[in-house]
Design a protein around this motif. Structure first.
Motif, PDB file in Angstrom:
ATOM      1  N   TYR A 475      -5.534  47.427 -43.961  1.00 58.70           N
ATOM      2  CA  TYR A 475      -4.593  46.993 -42.922  1.00 58.70           C
ATOM      3  C   TYR A 475      -5.040  47.550 -41.592  1.00 58.70           C
ATOM      4  O   TYR A 475      -5.493  48.693 -41.506  1.00 58.70           O
ATOM      5  N   GLN A 476      -4.922  46.717 -40.547  1.00 56.81           N
ATOM      6  CA  GLN A 476      -5.269  47.194 -39.214  1.00 56.81           C
ATOM      7  C   GLN A 476      -4.035  47.097 -38.312  1.00 56.81           C
ATOM      8  O   GLN A 476      -3.419  46.020 -38.208  1.00 56.81           O
ATOM      9  N   PRO A 477      -3.669  48.201 -37.661  1.00 56.14           N
ATOM     10  CA  PRO A 477      -2.486  48.194 -36.800  1.00 56.14           C
ATOM     11  C   PRO A 477      -2.628  47.219 -35.635  1.00 56.14           C
ATOM     12  O   PRO A 477      -3.724  47.050 -35.084  1.00 56.14           O
ATOM     13  N   VAL A 489       0.855  45.019 -38.734  1.00 58.33           N
ATOM     14  CA  VAL A 489      -0.473  45.317 -39.271  1.00 58.33           C
ATOM     15  C   VAL A 489      -1.066  44.009 -39.788  1.00 58.33           C
ATOM     16  O   VAL A 489      -0.331  43.152 -40.291  1.00 58.33           O
ATOM     17  N   GLU A 490      -2.363  43.852 -39.626  1.00 56.84           N
ATOM     18  CA  GLU A 490      -3.014  42.662 -40.183  1.00 56.84           C
ATOM     19  C   GLU A 490      -3.636  43.021 -41.526  1.00 56.84           C
ATOM     20  O   GLU A 490      -4.338  44.040 -41.646  1.00 56.84           O
ATOM     21  N   ALA A 491      -3.335  42.203 -42.542  1.00 53.20           N
ATOM     22  CA  ALA A 491      -3.916  42.434 -43.871  1.00 53.20           C
ATOM     23  C   ALA A 491      -5.312  41.818 -43.896  1.00 53.20           C
ATOM     24  O   ALA A 491      -5.470  40.633 -43.608  1.00 53.20           O
ATOM     25  N   VAL A 493      -8.706  41.432 -46.293  1.00 51.10           N
ATOM     26  CA  VAL A 493      -9.113  41.625 -47.680  1.00 51.10           C
ATOM     27  C   VAL A 493     -10.547  42.154 -47.768  1.00 51.10           C
ATOM     28  O   VAL A 493     -11.377  41.858 -46.916  1.00 51.10           O
ATOM     29  N   ARG A 494     -10.821  42.963 -48.786  1.00 45.98           N
ATOM     30  CA  ARG A 494     -12.165  43.459 -49.086  1.00 45.98           C
ATOM     31  C   ARG A 494     -12.410  43.340 -50.587  1.00 45.98           C
ATOM     32  O   ARG A 494     -11.464  43.336 -51.368  1.00 45.98           O
ATOM     33  N   TRP A 495     -13.683  43.288 -50.949  1.00 47.35           N
ATOM     34  CA  TRP A 495     -14.042  43.180 -52.366  1.00 47.35           C
ATOM     35  C   TRP A 495     -14.722  44.478 -52.772  1.00 47.35           C
ATOM     36  O   TRP A 495     -15.792  44.804 -52.268  1.00 47.35           O
ATOM     37  N   VAL A 611      -1.652  31.807 -34.041  1.00 51.49           N
ATOM     38  CA  VAL A 611      -2.947  31.121 -34.033  1.00 51.49           C
ATOM     39  C   VAL A 611      -4.023  32.194 -33.874  1.00 51.49           C
ATOM     40  O   VAL A 611      -4.041  32.922 -32.884  1.00 51.49           O
ATOM     41  N   ASP A 612      -4.897  32.275 -34.900  1.00 56.40           N
ATOM     42  CA  ASP A 612      -5.928  33.322 -34.933  1.00 56.40           C
ATOM     43  C   ASP A 612      -7.144  32.891 -34.118  1.00 56.40           C
ATOM     44  O   ASP A 612      -7.407  31.689 -33.966  1.00 56.40           O
ATOM     45  N   ASP A 613      -7.868  33.850 -33.588  1.00 59.30           N
ATOM     46  CA  ASP A 613      -9.129  33.585 -32.870  1.00 59.30           C
ATOM     47  C   ASP A 613      -8.954  32.492 -31.826  1.00 59.30           C
ATOM     48  O   ASP A 613      -9.792  31.601 -31.688  1.00 59.30           O
ATOM     49  N   VAL A 677     -10.201  45.155 -29.527  1.00 62.85           N
ATOM     50  CA  VAL A 677     -10.186  46.025 -28.341  1.00 62.85           C
ATOM     51  C   VAL A 677     -10.877  47.340 -28.721  1.00 62.85           C
ATOM     52  O   VAL A 677     -10.444  48.017 -29.656  1.00 62.85           O
ATOM     53  N   GLU A 678     -11.949  47.630 -28.014  1.00 63.75           N
ATOM     54  CA  GLU A 678     -12.763  48.780 -28.418  1.00 63.75           C
ATOM     55  C   GLU A 678     -12.733  49.925 -27.407  1.00 63.75           C
ATOM     56  O   GLU A 678     -13.065  51.057 -27.744  1.00 63.75           O
ATOM     57  N   THR A 679     -12.382  49.635 -26.149  1.00 65.97           N
ATOM     58  CA  THR A 679     -12.444  50.706 -25.134  1.00 65.97           C
ATOM     59  C   THR A 679     -11.121  50.816 -24.389  1.00 65.97           C
ATOM     60  O   THR A 679     -10.340  49.856 -24.305  1.00 65.97           O
ATOM     61  N   GLY A 696      -7.603  46.692 -32.587  1.00 66.70           N
ATOM     62  CA  GLY A 696      -9.031  46.988 -32.422  1.00 66.70           C
ATOM     63  C   GLY A 696      -9.310  48.429 -32.771  1.00 66.70           C
ATOM     64  O   GLY A 696      -8.393  49.229 -32.994  1.00 66.70           O
ATOM     65  N   ARG A 697     -10.617  48.723 -32.818  1.00 64.76           N
ATOM     66  CA  ARG A 697     -11.033  50.064 -33.221  1.00 64.76           C
ATOM     67  C   ARG A 697     -10.499  51.150 -32.293  1.00 64.76           C
ATOM     68  O   ARG A 697     -10.339  52.287 -32.702  1.00 64.76           O
ATOM     69  N   LEU A 698     -10.210  50.783 -31.029  1.00 65.34           N
ATOM     70  CA  LEU A 698      -9.670  51.770 -30.102  1.00 65.34           C
ATOM     71  C   LEU A 698      -8.382  52.381 -30.671  1.00 65.34           C
ATOM     72  O   LEU A 698      -8.152  53.579 -30.554  1.00 65.34           O
TER      73      LEU A 698
HETATM   74  P1  C2E Z   1      -9.802  38.030 -38.184  1.00 63.58           P
HETATM   75  O1  C2E Z   1      -8.595  37.511 -38.850  1.00 63.58           O
HETATM   76  O2  C2E Z   1     -10.071  37.613 -36.782  1.00 63.58           O
HETATM   77  O3  C2E Z   1      -9.796  39.582 -38.352  1.00 63.58           O
HETATM   78  C1  C2E Z   1     -10.162  40.438 -37.359  1.00 63.58           C
HETATM   79  C2  C2E Z   1     -11.488  40.996 -37.613  1.00 63.58           C
HETATM   80  O4  C2E Z   1     -11.835  41.821 -36.516  1.00 63.58           O
HETATM   81  C3  C2E Z   1     -11.527  41.897 -38.822  1.00 63.58           C
HETATM   82  O5  C2E Z   1     -12.755  41.719 -39.452  1.00 63.58           O
HETATM   83  C4  C2E Z   1     -11.498  43.258 -38.233  1.00 63.58           C
HETATM   84  O6  C2E Z   1     -12.042  44.260 -39.076  1.00 63.58           O
HETATM   85  C5  C2E Z   1     -12.333  43.057 -37.003  1.00 63.58           C
HETATM   86  N1  C2E Z   1     -12.111  44.123 -36.039  1.00 63.58           N
HETATM   87  C6  C2E Z   1     -11.139  45.042 -36.009  1.00 63.58           C
HETATM   88  N2  C2E Z   1     -11.252  45.863 -34.941  1.00 63.58           N
HETATM   89  C7  C2E Z   1     -12.350  45.466 -34.267  1.00 63.58           C
HETATM   90  C8  C2E Z   1     -13.011  45.924 -33.097  1.00 63.58           C
HETATM   91  O7  C2E Z   1     -12.597  46.844 -32.420  1.00 63.58           O
HETATM   92  N3  C2E Z   1     -14.115  45.243 -32.692  1.00 63.58           N
HETATM   93  C9  C2E Z   1     -14.592  44.173 -33.403  1.00 63.58           C
HETATM   94  N4  C2E Z   1     -15.671  43.579 -32.968  1.00 63.58           N
HETATM   95  N5  C2E Z   1     -14.008  43.727 -34.534  1.00 63.58           N
HETATM   96  C10 C2E Z   1     -12.882  44.366 -34.955  1.00 63.58           C
HETATM   97  P2  C2E Z   1     -12.889  41.623 -40.987  1.00 63.58           P
HETATM   98  O8  C2E Z   1     -11.939  42.520 -41.677  1.00 63.58           O
HETATM   99  O9  C2E Z   1     -14.337  41.759 -41.277  1.00 63.58           O
HETATM  100  O10 C2E Z   1     -12.413  40.158 -41.242  1.00 63.58           O
HETATM  101  C11 C2E Z   1     -13.154  39.104 -40.803  1.00 63.58           C
HETATM  102  C12 C2E Z   1     -12.449  37.826 -40.977  1.00 63.58           C
HETATM  103  O11 C2E Z   1     -12.273  37.487 -42.342  1.00 63.58           O
HETATM  104  C13 C2E Z   1     -11.039  37.828 -40.418  1.00 63.58           C
HETATM  105  O12 C2E Z   1     -11.088  37.628 -39.030  1.00 63.58           O
HETATM  106  C14 C2E Z   1     -10.448  36.647 -41.128  1.00 63.58           C
HETATM  107  O13 C2E Z   1     -10.813  35.450 -40.487  1.00 63.58           O
HETATM  108  C15 C2E Z   1     -11.112  36.723 -42.457  1.00 63.58           C
HETATM  109  N6  C2E Z   1     -10.207  37.332 -43.433  1.00 63.58           N
HETATM  110  C16 C2E Z   1      -9.991  38.627 -43.709  1.00 63.58           C
HETATM  111  N7  C2E Z   1      -9.063  38.742 -44.676  1.00 63.58           N
HETATM  112  C17 C2E Z   1      -8.672  37.493 -44.996  1.00 63.58           C
HETATM  113  C18 C2E Z   1      -7.738  36.935 -45.906  1.00 63.58           C
HETATM  114  O14 C2E Z   1      -7.021  37.631 -46.638  1.00 63.58           O
HETATM  115  N8  C2E Z   1      -7.605  35.578 -45.946  1.00 63.58           N
HETATM  116  C19 C2E Z   1      -8.341  34.768 -45.133  1.00 63.58           C
HETATM  117  N9  C2E Z   1      -8.172  33.464 -45.230  1.00 63.58           N
HETATM  118  N10 C2E Z   1      -9.246  35.252 -44.263  1.00 63.58           N
HETATM  119  C20 C2E Z   1      -9.399  36.589 -44.194  1.00 63.58           C
END
Ligand code: C2E
Ligand code: MG
Ligand code: MG
Length: 722
Positions: A475-477, A489-491, A493-495, A611-613, A677-679, A696-698
């Motif tokens: 989870y990310q705050p 928090v955003e859920a 997933v990891r494997w 709406v993501d991204d 958001v990193e900085t 973000g990581r910040l």
């Molecule tokens: P997302 O939904 O846009 O998730 C945000 C991604 O940004 C996450 O990557 C997160 O770890 C990353 N992130 C967090 N802080 C920072 C930062 O400071 N800088 C940068 N550059 N990135 C940051 P993550 O965890 O690798 O997930 C990647 C993508 O995988 C997610 O993008 C989402 O599209 C997808 N995803 C993850 N979990 C799920 C899920 O349960 N279901 C679906 N359908 N997609 C998922």
């Protein structure tokens, strides 16, 4: 259908086998004298039919058993040339469909091997039988000659009778090659009179195409090193035509063992030879196009690459017509066949000059074997001319068609030195050419193939990983930019892969979307996130922590998602307003009709939609107004472009975009979350641009559920960095 088992769970259709054997027996009886009763013939041939079916379905090499069957036909005196021709042809035409319970077209290569084996066994047995007969004649003659020395006149008459009356050609020659005598059967065979032939010597009967070593063998015979030699030899007739013979030459010695003269027994096998040649051609060529078939191609390829000292680099162009099935279905199979014949001819013509082998692998697949390659460009040039040859308009029936093909190219220097490796590589590169849009070639690249394989292995492992519970949620705050409070928090997933360790979603979400597993995986994520969020809600009711779950387009498209979400809420007990669903821009924007209704029904449950991204797709801003969404998540790249702290050379374009997007979102009464958001500088600029929340990581990287509990417990942590 009565079916009997064979190895590997395949079955033989017993009734079909009986019908086949009955037809076989009918043909055998029609084609010549059969010393067996009708029932005996049929029984014998049923045994052979079942034996061939058994070996066809087994994993063993089929030739030995097929050779036995060919041999036993001769042993049973079913030795007319018509019999083997019928047997071999019918094996190819109907054996598989008549005798096997299931079609199994992939067994055609094994059928070809059985045909070849049967013909070879038949021919060999026939030759051996003739040889035994010839030996008998030679012995009788020698005996006769010997007797003649004892009782001259009597035996001379007997010898003459054997010699002149024999239906088989017989000639006697001195060891120096002078012909002593020939019988009329021999003279007739070569189109000379007996007198004329007696004037010739053995050397004048040499043929330029005689097998290498044949005359050395003859030389050794007359030197006394062998007692008999046996070869298939071609003679010229007096009129220049050729006759194929089975020639057995025996050496007659003096009492002291010195070579005395030779007796040649010659049988005309021209017809049998022609039949053998025809069968060999049939076994190695495609009946529709006349091109070499896969067996011949594989043999040739193996002879080029699978030897200790290969003669050079080899390329293979593996060609498959694009959309041939549609053409075949719409034009009918007869016209489809015509098209294949035309394409085959064009391919053969386009490499005729260089003499490369073009073969039909089956269906609409062809190969070109490019030998003597200096560089991969040579093979690419062949592939391009093949594509151009296919692309020229084709007229079949009264239709003009535009046909295209895709080609996978391999080079033995890169793709390996076994036929299996090369063909696997050719298959992979053909797949790439198809996937990249068809009507093109692709060259095999081992690194790309390794990546593909790793991807396929991951994809194949996904379902079992889900069943074994190998997925975990981090989870990310998502924090308020005003006071730093953790609002959601955003859920993510990891494997937890048993061998590869913790794998991020970028490596498997795409695969899960392609295979459709995303629906099950996404449901697991949703339910797990709801359970975790409900626990937090119970333990920290004042926090009002929202959990934000990503929904893939394939999940959001399905009307059933509404029931799934309702059930996840009900079974976890999580209040609907504490769940946010993140949809990709394209999933939201593409929605019309049923999907749009689905979004409204989700919103009606009381959950939030984000709406993501946002900003990476092609949003229709006017359309955005009509959607029941509550939040826009600004894509990471815009945030990355915000450097903050006004450096002199700053490019403010991203910042102006973020500014415009935030204003737009607020005008539509939507929240805005900035991603990645990193900085601190970025956070400050976003705050100044009135962005509401950020992630973000910040603030915190994604982490296990415990890290969220720790933050909830320690409000100071919850407000870190803000
Ligand atoms: P997302 O939904 O846009 O998730 C945000 C991604 O940004 C996450 O990557 C997160 O770890 C990353 N992130 C967090 N802080 C920072 C930062 O400071 N800088 C940068 N550059 N990135 C940051 P993550 O965890 O690798 O997930 C990647 C993508 O995988 C997610 O993008 C989402 O599209 C997808 N995803 C993850 N979990 C799920 C899920 O349960 N279901 C679906 N359908 N997609 C998922
Ligand atoms: Mg997301
Ligand atoms: Mg995102």
């Amino acid at each position: 259908m009565a079916a009997v088992g064979a190895s590997g769970g395949d079955t033989v259709d017993l009734a079909g086998a009986q019908r086949y054997a009955a037809d076989w027996a009918g043909a055998v009886r029609r084609l010549g004298f059969v010393p067996l009763s009708a029932a005996e013939t049929e029984q014998l041939l049923l045994r052979h039919t079942l034996r061939l079916a058994e070996v066809l379905l087994s994993a063993d090499a089929p030739e030995p058993a097929a050779q036995e069957v060919g041999r036993s036909l001769v042993d049973a005196h079913l030795a007319e040339p018509g019999v083997v021709e019928w047997s071999v042809r019918t094996l190819g035409e109907r054996f598989r469909s008549d005798v096997l319970a299931a079609g199994r077209p992939e067994l055609d290569t094994r059928i070809a091997a059985i045909q070849a084996g049967l013909a070879a066994g038949f021919a060999r047995a026939l030759r051996e039988r003739t040889f035994v007969q010839q030996e008998g004649i030679a012995r009788a003659m020698w005996q006769a000659r010997d007797d003649a020395e004892q009782a001259l006149r009597d035996s001379e008459a007997r010898f003459r009778a054997v010699f002149d009356g024999a239906a088989i050609g017989i000639g006697l020659a001195e060891v120096d090659g002078t012909i002593i005598d020939v019988n009329s059967a021999f003279a007739d065979m070569l189109g000379y009179s007996v007198e004329e032939l007696r004037q010739l010597d053995v050397a004048s009967l040499f043929h330029p195409d005689d097998a290498a070593g044949m005359w050395e063998l003859y030389q050794e015979l007359i030197e006394g090193k062998h007692d008999a030699v046996r070869v298939e030899k071609r003679y010229y007739r007096k009129d220049g035509s050729a006759v194929w013979t089975d020639l057995a030459v025996s050496l007659i010695r003096h009492d002291d063992g010195r070579p005395r003269f030779t007796v040649a027994v010659v049988e005309d096998i021209t017809e049998r030879y022609a039949l053998q040649q025809r069968l060999r051609f049939q076994a190695l060529h495609d009946p529709l196009t006349g091109l070499p078939n896969r067996t011949l191609f594989f043999d040739r390829l193996a002879s080029l690459v699978e030897q200790p000292d290969p003669p050079g680099r080899v390329g293979v162009c593996f060609l498959d017509l694009d959309g041939f099935k549609t053409i075949n279905d719409s034009l009918g199979h007869a016209l489809g066949d015509q098209l294949l014949v035309m394409i085959a001819r064009r391919l053969a013509d386009c490499v005729a000059e260089q003499g490369y082998l073009v073969a039909r692998m089956g269906g609409d697949e062809f190969v070109i074997l490019v030998d003597g390659v200096a560089a991969i460009q040579d093979v690419i040039a062949v592939a391009e001319s093949a594509l151009a040859a296919v692309a020229a308009p084709v007229c079949v029936g009264d239709q003009q068609l535009a046909v295209s093909a895709s080609i996978g190219i391999v080079d033995s220097e890169v793709a390996g030195t076994s036929v299996a490796e090369l063909m696997k590589a050719a298959d992979a590169s053909l797949y790439w050419a198809k996937a990249e849009g068809r009507d093109r070639w692709a060259v095999y690249d081992p690194e790309r193939s390794a990546r593909d394989n790793a991807r396929s292995a991951l994809a194949a492992g996904l379902p079992a990983a889900l069943d074994r519970g190998e997925f975990v949620l981090h989870y990310q705050p998502i924090v308020s930019l005003l006071d730093g409070r953790m609002l959601a928090v955003e859920a993510l997933v990891r494997w937890q892969h048993p061998e590869l360790g913790l794998i991020g979603p970028d490596r498997f979400i795409g695969l899960a979307e392609e295979t459709g597993l995303i629906v099950r995986l996404g449901e697991w994520v949703l339910r797990q996130a709801c359970r975790d969020a409900q626990r937090w809600h119970t333990d920290f009711p004042d926090a009002g922590l929202v959990v934000s779950v990503n929904l893939a387009a394939r999940q959001a498209d399905r009307p059933a998602i509404v029931d799934t979400v309702a059930d996840a809420l009900a079974s976890s007990g999580l209040p609907a307003e504490l769940l946010q669903l993140e949809l990709t821009e394209s999933a939201v924007m593409g929605s019309a009709g049923e999907p749009l209704r689905t979004l409204h029904r989700l919103a009606a449950l009381g959950v939030r939609l984000a709406v993501d991204d946002f900003g990476t797709g092609y949003s229709n801003l006017a359309y955005l107004r009509r959607l029941p969404i509550t939040c826009l998540k600004l894509a990471g790249p815009f945030v990355e472009g915000i450097r903050g702290a006004e450096p002199a050379d700053a490019d403010h374009r991203d910042e102006r975009i973020v500014d415009a997007l935030v204003r737009l979102a607020h005008a539509l009464e939507l929240w805005v979350t900035a991603e990645a958001v990193e900085t601190e500088a970025q956070a400050q600029r976003l705050r100044a641009l009135r962005c509401d929340t950020a992630q973000g990581r910040l603030f915190a990287p994604p982490g296990p559920a415990e890290t969220i509990v720790a933050r909830l417990r320690d409000p100071k942590l919850g407000r870190a960095s803000c």
